[in-house]
Design an enzyme around this catalytic site. Structure first.
Site, PDB file in Angstrom:
ATOM      1  N   ASN A 224      -8.665  -4.285  -1.308  1.00 29.56           N
ATOM      2  CA  ASN A 224      -7.854  -5.221  -2.482  1.00 29.56           C
ATOM      3  C   ASN A 224      -7.292  -6.665  -1.220  1.00 29.56           C
ATOM      4  OD1 ASN A 224      -5.973  -3.359   0.832  1.00 29.56           O
ATOM      5  ND2 ASN A 224      -4.755  -4.950   0.634  1.00 29.56           N
TER       6      ASN A 224
ATOM      7  N   GLU B 217      -7.973  -0.632  -6.865  1.00 29.94           N
ATOM      8  CA  GLU B 217      -8.269  -0.212  -8.152  1.00 29.94           C
ATOM      9  C   GLU B 217      -9.007  -1.742  -8.769  1.00 29.94           C
ATOM     10  OE1 GLU B 217      -5.113   1.281  -6.025  1.00 29.94           O
ATOM     11  OE2 GLU B 217      -5.520  -0.067  -6.314  1.00 29.94           O
TER      12      GLU B 217
ATOM     13  N   CYS C  54      -1.030   1.242  -8.614  1.00 28.59           N
ATOM     14  CA  CYS C  54       0.082   0.133  -8.990  1.00 28.59           C
ATOM     15  C   CYS C  54      -0.008   0.704 -11.162  1.00 28.59           C
ATOM     16  CB  CYS C  54      -0.157  -0.930  -8.928  1.00 28.59           C
ATOM     17  SG  CYS C  54      -1.023  -2.067  -9.441  1.00 28.59           S
TER      18      CYS C  54
ATOM     19  N   GLU D  41      -5.433 -10.368  -0.421  1.00 31.49           N
ATOM     20  CA  GLU D  41      -4.470 -10.538  -0.288  1.00 31.49           C
ATOM     21  C   GLU D  41      -4.801 -12.051  -0.476  1.00 31.49           C
ATOM     22  OE1 GLU D  41      -1.353  -7.017   1.484  1.00 31.49           O
ATOM     23  OE2 GLU D  41      -1.897  -8.973   2.870  1.00 31.49           O
TER      24      GLU D  41
ATOM     25  N   CYS E 154      -2.272  -1.647 -12.510  1.00 35.86           N
ATOM     26  CA  CYS E 154      -4.071  -1.128 -12.395  1.00 35.86           C
ATOM     27  C   CYS E 154      -4.601   0.270 -12.910  1.00 35.86           C
ATOM     28  CB  CYS E 154      -4.289  -0.109 -10.056  1.00 35.86           C
ATOM     29  SG  CYS E 154      -4.703  -1.662  -9.405  1.00 35.86           S
TER      30      CYS E 154
ATOM     31  N   CYS F  36      -5.605  -6.122  -6.370  1.00 37.04           N
ATOM     32  CA  CYS F  36      -5.672  -4.889  -5.347  1.00 37.04           C
ATOM     33  C   CYS F  36      -7.511  -3.566  -5.980  1.00 37.04           C
ATOM     34  CB  CYS F  36      -4.901  -3.849  -6.214  1.00 37.04           C
ATOM     35  SG  CYS F  36      -3.357  -4.108  -6.699  1.00 37.04           S
TER      36      CYS F  36
END
Length: 137
Positions: free
Chosen positions: A42, A55, A92, A44, A95, A53
């Site tokens: 990830n 993934e 999430c 940010e 994703c 993210c």
């Protein structure tokens, strides 16, 4: 496929996570049908919506190399400094939608605490009513 090896790759990717705001570090490793593995972490951003993210990072790296077919993805996540307390970290919704673009729902999604402690689902179990290419035909 060696599930433990795929999880180990996700754990290694997690070490590269850039999570200065949440402190929640995620790593992912996606296995392509040709046997290649792509990892992601990830990333940010102070403008939270610009974050990405783990993934999706792994998927986008694979797709940018011409890989569009996947067999499995392993995901690990935990708060920084709590590597021995990994939680099961599910992708999430965004994703899950991105993953659904490249699978019929049979993609194995491995949520891991360690190389030997994990739960496995299919993407269809995590996203039973996906919006897909079929909806646009």
């Amino acid at each position: 496929m060696d599930t433990g090896f795929l999880i180990k790759q996700a754990i290694e990717a997690q070490k590269q996570a850039y999570a200065p705001y949440s402190g929640f570090r995620v790593g992912a490793a996606i296995l392509c049908t040709d046997g290649s593995i792509y990892t992601g972490c990830n990333v940010e951003n102070a403008a939270y919506s610009a974050s990405n993210c783990a993934e999706r990072t792994a998927v986008f790296k694979a797709v940018s190399d011409g890989r569009h077919r996947f067999l499995a993805i392993a995901v690990v996540g935990n708060l920084e400094g709590r590597e021995n307390e990994r939680e099961l970290c599910a992708p999430c919704g965004v994703c899950r939608q991105v993953l659904s673009e490249f699978t019929d729902g049979s993609l194995r999604v491995i949520l891991a605490r360690s190389e030997t402690e994990y739960e496995e689902y299919t993407l269809k179990e995590l996203l039973p009513l996906q919006f897909s290419k079929k909806n646009l035909q």
